[in-house]
Design a protein around this motif. Structure first.
Motif, PDB file in Angstrom:
ATOM      1  N   ALA A 189       0.830  -1.207   0.000  1.00  0.00           N
ATOM      2  CA  ALA A 189       0.000   0.000   0.000  1.00  0.00           C
ATOM      3  C   ALA A 189       0.864   1.256   0.000  1.00  0.00           C
ATOM      4  N   VAL A 190       1.934   1.236   0.782  1.00  0.00           N
ATOM      5  CA  VAL A 190       2.833   2.392   0.835  1.00  0.00           C
ATOM      6  C   VAL A 190       3.512   2.605  -0.510  1.00  0.00           C
ATOM      7  N   LEU A 191       3.969   1.525  -1.121  1.00  0.00           N
ATOM      8  CA  LEU A 191       4.631   1.641  -2.421  1.00  0.00           C
ATOM      9  C   LEU A 191       3.673   2.180  -3.481  1.00  0.00           C
ATOM     10  N   ASP A 192       2.415   1.763  -3.414  1.00  0.00           N
ATOM     11  CA  ASP A 192       1.420   2.286  -4.358  1.00  0.00           C
ATOM     12  C   ASP A 192       1.202   3.782  -4.145  1.00  0.00           C
ATOM     13  N   ASP A 193       1.125   4.189  -2.876  1.00  0.00           N
ATOM     14  CA  ASP A 193       0.861   5.597  -2.558  1.00  0.00           C
ATOM     15  C   ASP A 193       2.017   6.507  -2.959  1.00  0.00           C
ATOM     16  N   THR A 194       3.223   5.967  -2.929  1.00  0.00           N
ATOM     17  CA  THR A 194       4.404   6.796  -3.186  1.00  0.00           C
ATOM     18  C   THR A 194       5.019   6.531  -4.561  1.00  0.00           C
ATOM     19  N   ALA A 195       4.276   5.841  -5.427  1.00  0.00           N
ATOM     20  CA  ALA A 195       4.834   5.463  -6.735  1.00  0.00           C
ATOM     21  C   ALA A 195       5.269   6.677  -7.544  1.00  0.00           C
ATOM     22  N   ALA A 196       4.493   7.751  -7.479  1.00  0.00           N
ATOM     23  CA  ALA A 196       4.799   8.929  -8.295  1.00  0.00           C
ATOM     24  C   ALA A 196       5.984   9.715  -7.738  1.00  0.00           C
ATOM     25  N   ALA A 197       5.954   9.977  -6.441  1.00  0.00           N
ATOM     26  CA  ALA A 197       6.983  10.818  -5.829  1.00  0.00           C
ATOM     27  C   ALA A 197       8.238  10.039  -5.453  1.00  0.00           C
ATOM     28  N   GLY A 198       8.125   8.725  -5.331  1.00  0.00           N
ATOM     29  CA  GLY A 198       9.266   7.935  -4.890  1.00  0.00           C
ATOM     30  C   GLY A 198       9.293   7.805  -3.377  1.00  0.00           C
ATOM     31  N   LEU A 199       9.998   6.817  -2.891  1.00  0.00           N
ATOM     32  CA  LEU A 199      10.041   6.515  -1.464  1.00  0.00           C
ATOM     33  C   LEU A 199      11.287   7.122  -0.837  1.00  0.00           C
ATOM     34  N   HIS A 200      11.093   7.890   0.233  1.00  0.00           N
ATOM     35  CA  HIS A 200      12.218   8.502   0.932  1.00  0.00           C
ATOM     36  C   HIS A 200      13.091   7.404   1.545  1.00  0.00           C
ATOM     37  N   PRO A 201      14.424   7.545   1.513  1.00  0.00           N
ATOM     38  CA  PRO A 201      15.311   6.497   2.050  1.00  0.00           C
ATOM     39  C   PRO A 201      15.025   6.131   3.502  1.00  0.00           C
ATOM     40  N   LEU A 202      14.642   7.108   4.337  1.00  0.00           N
ATOM     41  CA  LEU A 202      14.337   6.792   5.732  1.00  0.00           C
ATOM     42  C   LEU A 202      13.143   5.851   5.819  1.00  0.00           C
ATOM     43  N   ALA A 203      12.120   6.127   5.014  1.00  0.00           N
ATOM     44  CA  ALA A 203      10.929   5.288   5.012  1.00  0.00           C
ATOM     45  C   ALA A 203      11.223   3.921   4.410  1.00  0.00           C
ATOM     46  N   ALA A 204      12.042   3.886   3.363  1.00  0.00           N
ATOM     47  CA  ALA A 204      12.381   2.614   2.721  1.00  0.00           C
ATOM     48  C   ALA A 204      13.096   1.686   3.698  1.00  0.00           C
ATOM     49  N   ARG A 205      14.011   2.237   4.477  1.00  0.00           N
ATOM     50  CA  ARG A 205      14.736   1.414   5.454  1.00  0.00           C
ATOM     51  C   ARG A 205      13.786   0.878   6.516  1.00  0.00           C
ATOM     52  N   SER A 206      12.853   1.697   6.949  1.00  0.00           N
ATOM     53  CA  SER A 206      11.884   1.267   7.954  1.00  0.00           C
ATOM     54  C   SER A 206      11.007   0.134   7.430  1.00  0.00           C
ATOM     55  N   LEU A 207      10.558   0.253   6.186  1.00  0.00           N
ATOM     56  CA  LEU A 207       9.712  -0.789   5.600  1.00  0.00           C
ATOM     57  C   LEU A 207      10.479  -2.094   5.433  1.00  0.00           C
ATOM     58  N   GLU A 208      11.723  -1.990   4.974  1.00  0.00           N
ATOM     59  CA  GLU A 208      12.527  -3.194   4.789  1.00  0.00           C
ATOM     60  C   GLU A 208      12.723  -3.922   6.113  1.00  0.00           C
ATOM     61  N   GLU A 209      13.050  -3.175   7.150  1.00  0.00           N
ATOM     62  CA  GLU A 209      13.290  -3.798   8.447  1.00  0.00           C
ATOM     63  C   GLU A 209      12.012  -4.431   8.996  1.00  0.00           C
ATOM     64  N   SER A 210      10.879  -3.768   8.804  1.00  0.00           N
ATOM     65  CA  SER A 210       9.606  -4.316   9.280  1.00  0.00           C
ATOM     66  C   SER A 210       9.281  -5.629   8.581  1.00  0.00           C
TER      67      SER A 210
END
Length: 244
Positions: A87-108
């Protein structure tokens, strides 16, 4: 309803989570109406994450059992986490995912797999940490303060301190009554507040502050901000714009 699969041992149907070994050929036939979610990750990446939890390399190699074995959390944790990531990746598809958020998602996601599915290291993860070096609390706090603006998570904090994630969790719980994630979030919120309070008119927006703090959704940022400071980010920003 389920996923039909064929492997060397024959044909069967999985009605829940199915772990597919990387070295075993398998053909999956999802339910045509409901489909299935597929998570692909390397065993090496999971083993690295496991090592971060334990504070040491795990031997023998990491292997996942059938779902009849014990796990530390319900298998549904994996699906819920993966759906959230999608869901997060869909919401941020246009703007791209901030590195801080990407790291958090990966760890989760990696954590949900290690906790929600049984594997060879499950018994070790269930054991309490053997030694909790509480004297590292000061270093941990200083390190988080110095690196809060980088894409870090609990495993990175633990690695910097030379301990495992479980030891880090015990230290944070004993020292501050927080999880490592809450400690990091609090530091980022404090920095966001400082930035908003020092901002002049038109120089910084609440959205800028939320992004810098690693938040994907403004509502979540505003909720955590109000809980910590008793006012909204917008109120803080407006106060900074008032003449002295």
């Amino acid at each position: 309803m389920g996923v039909e699969y064929r492997r060397s041992g024959g044909r069967a149907t999985a009605h829940g989570t199915l772990v597919v070994a990387h070295d075993e050929a398998m053909r999956l036939t999802p339910d045509p109406r409901h489909g299935c979610l597929v998570i692909a990750t390397s065993t090496g990446r999971l083993a690295d994450h496991l090592g971060g939890f334990l504070g040491r390399d795990h031997d023998p190699p990491l292997r996942f059992h059938s779902l009849d074995g014990p796990a530390l959390a319900p298998a549904s944790l994996v699906e819920r986490t993966w759906r959230h990531v999608c869901a997060v990746l869909d919401d941020t598809a246009a703007a791209g995912l901030h590195p801080l958020a990407a790291r958090s998602l990966e760890e989760s996601l990696l954590t949900s797999i290690l906790l929600g599915l049984p594997h060879t290291a499950t018994p070790e993860l269930a054991e309490p940490p053997r030694r909790v070096p509480h004297h590292l609390a000061g270093f941990i706090r200083e390190w988080v303060e110095a690196h809060h603006d980088r894409p870090i998570g609990a495993s990175d904090i633990a690695a910097a301190a030379g301990i495992g994630v479980r030891q880090l969790q015990a230290i944070c719980r004993a020292q501050w009554g927080l999880t490592p994630t809450q400690l990091l979030r609090g530091v980022r919120l404090d920095r966001a507040r400082a930035a908003l309070r020092s901002s002049g008119p038109g120089r910084r927006t609440v959205s800028d502050a939320a992004t810098a703090a690693g938040y994907l959704h403004m509502s979540r940022f505003a909720e955590h901000y109000r809980q910590r400071f008793g006012e909204t980010p917008t109120e803080t920003l407006n106060h900074s714009s008032l003449p002295a």
